[in-house]
Write a protein that holds these residues in place. Structure first.
Motif, PDB file in Angstrom:
ATOM      1  N   GLU A  66       4.624  -8.738   9.101  1.00 43.85           N
ATOM      2  CA  GLU A  66       5.742  -9.404   9.790  1.00 43.85           C
ATOM      3  C   GLU A  66       7.108  -8.906   9.312  1.00 43.85           C
ATOM      4  O   GLU A  66       8.136  -9.463   9.689  1.00 43.85           O
ATOM      5  N   GLY A  67       7.122  -7.905   8.436  1.00 45.20           N
ATOM      6  CA  GLY A  67       8.389  -7.363   7.937  1.00 45.20           C
ATOM      7  C   GLY A  67       8.993  -8.168   6.797  1.00 45.20           C
ATOM      8  O   GLY A  67      10.171  -8.015   6.476  1.00 45.20           O
ATOM      9  N   LEU A  68       8.199  -9.043   6.193  1.00 39.74           N
ATOM     10  CA  LEU A  68       8.674  -9.878   5.093  1.00 39.74           C
ATOM     11  C   LEU A  68       8.348  -9.253   3.744  1.00 39.74           C
ATOM     12  O   LEU A  68       7.489  -8.373   3.644  1.00 39.74           O
ATOM     13  N   ALA A  69       9.006  -9.745   2.734  1.00 41.28           N
ATOM     14  CA  ALA A  69       8.753  -9.333   1.354  1.00 41.28           C
ATOM     15  C   ALA A  69       8.176 -10.527   0.600  1.00 41.28           C
ATOM     16  O   ALA A  69       8.456 -11.674   0.954  1.00 41.28           O
ATOM     17  N   CYS A  70       7.385 -10.247  -0.416  1.00 43.84           N
ATOM     18  CA  CYS A  70       6.769 -11.313  -1.209  1.00 43.84           C
ATOM     19  C   CYS A  70       6.792 -10.966  -2.685  1.00 43.84           C
ATOM     20  O   CYS A  70       6.771  -9.793  -3.061  1.00 43.84           O
ATOM     21  N   ALA A  71       6.788 -12.009  -3.484  1.00 45.25           N
ATOM     22  CA  ALA A  71       6.593 -11.869  -4.926  1.00 45.25           C
ATOM     23  C   ALA A  71       5.870 -13.116  -5.382  1.00 45.25           C
ATOM     24  O   ALA A  71       6.184 -14.218  -4.919  1.00 45.25           O
ATOM     25  N   PHE A  72       4.874 -12.945  -6.231  1.00 44.52           N
ATOM     26  CA  PHE A  72       4.243 -14.145  -6.764  1.00 44.52           C
ATOM     27  C   PHE A  72       4.348 -14.157  -8.273  1.00 44.52           C
ATOM     28  O   PHE A  72       4.505 -13.140  -8.919  1.00 44.52           O
ATOM     29  N   ARG A  73       4.290 -15.371  -8.797  1.00 47.69           N
ATOM     30  CA  ARG A  73       4.350 -15.564 -10.246  1.00 47.69           C
ATOM     31  C   ARG A  73       3.205 -16.463 -10.632  1.00 47.69           C
ATOM     32  O   ARG A  73       3.049 -17.558 -10.103  1.00 47.69           O
ATOM     33  N   ILE A  74       2.385 -15.966 -11.544  1.00 52.40           N
ATOM     34  CA  ILE A  74       1.291 -16.773 -12.067  1.00 52.40           C
ATOM     35  C   ILE A  74       1.912 -17.789 -13.027  1.00 52.40           C
ATOM     36  O   ILE A  74       2.662 -17.414 -13.922  1.00 52.40           O
ATOM     37  N   PRO A  75       1.606 -19.064 -12.848  1.00 47.19           N
ATOM     38  CA  PRO A  75       2.198 -20.058 -13.754  1.00 47.19           C
ATOM     39  C   PRO A  75       1.649 -19.930 -15.175  1.00 47.19           C
ATOM     40  O   PRO A  75       0.480 -19.595 -15.364  1.00 47.19           O
ATOM     41  N   ILE A  76       2.501 -20.187 -16.139  1.00 46.17           N
ATOM     42  CA  ILE A  76       2.087 -20.136 -17.541  1.00 46.17           C
ATOM     43  C   ILE A  76       2.534 -21.417 -18.248  1.00 46.17           C
ATOM     44  O   ILE A  76       3.371 -22.156 -17.740  1.00 46.17           O
TER      45      ILE A  76
END
Length: 197
Positions: free
Chosen positions: A148-158
């Motif tokens: 869809e032309g989007l960007a993503c970033a994920f963060r694993i919780p700590i």
């Protein structure tokens, strides 16, 4: 964009523009999670979407201190033994952890319900199926967002982050929080870390 172009184009982006992700596009992206394979064919997951920087800031408040501890204690100590590109990625990524989640202005919190075993405490190899199901769903979201032309970033919780988030959103006990997932449009000057071949 065909499937292989999507695979090639998907990257973790931590610099977002202020362009808003519409509800229609977001629904399309999140619906991709329900196409992923799941343990026992049970699609027992829920997604909480948080918009607005004040709301997101409240959810991600423990991140600054946790990230600073990693930067000060672990990253500097590991600089000589880490792969050069891996170290460069962490040097870029760690200072952006809290900011990227707020800057996207669209934070998705995936929750997965456990039938038998806690997601983060599997009893045996078979009970890892729940964990695999969670990440198959998240991967589908990442690929759909890219299409869809989007960007993503994920963060694993700590540290205290999973319990803090679960308490804040009043998640039922049997649901496990897997990651913070920022979805938005990449900033024009977004940094893209070097990929290994």
């Amino acid at each position: 964009m065909d499937f292989y172009q999507v695979l090639e184009k998907r990257r973790t982006i931590r610099d977002f523009s202020d362009k808003e992700v519409t509800d229609d596009v977001l629904k399309k992206v999140l619906s991709a999670a329900f196409k992923a394979p799941t343990n026992d064919h049970l699609r027992q997951f829920e997604f909480i979407v948080v918009r607005g920087q004040e709301n997101i800031a409240r959810l991600v408040s423990p991140i600054a201190e946790n990230t600073e501890n990693i930067q000060q204690n672990r990253l500097e100590a590991a600089a000589d033994v880490m792969d050069k590109d891996e170290h460069a990625m962490f040097v870029d990524a760690l200072p952006k952890q809290q900011r990227m989640l707020m800057q996207s202005n669209c934070l998705v919190l995936p929750f997965f319900r456990q039938k038998d075993y806690p997601l983060c405490h599997p009893a045996d190899q078979s009970s890892l199926n729940y964990f695999a199901s969670a990440w198959a769903a998240v991967e589908n979201i990442l690929l759909a967002a890219t299409a869809e032309g989007l960007a993503c970033a994920f963060r694993i919780p700590i540290g205290n982050e999973p319990e803090y988030v679960k308490k804040l959103v009043k998640a039922p006990e049997e649901y496990e929080f897997t990651c913070f997932l920022a979805i938005g449009y990449a900033a024009k000057n977004a940094h893209i870390c070097k990929q290994k071949g």
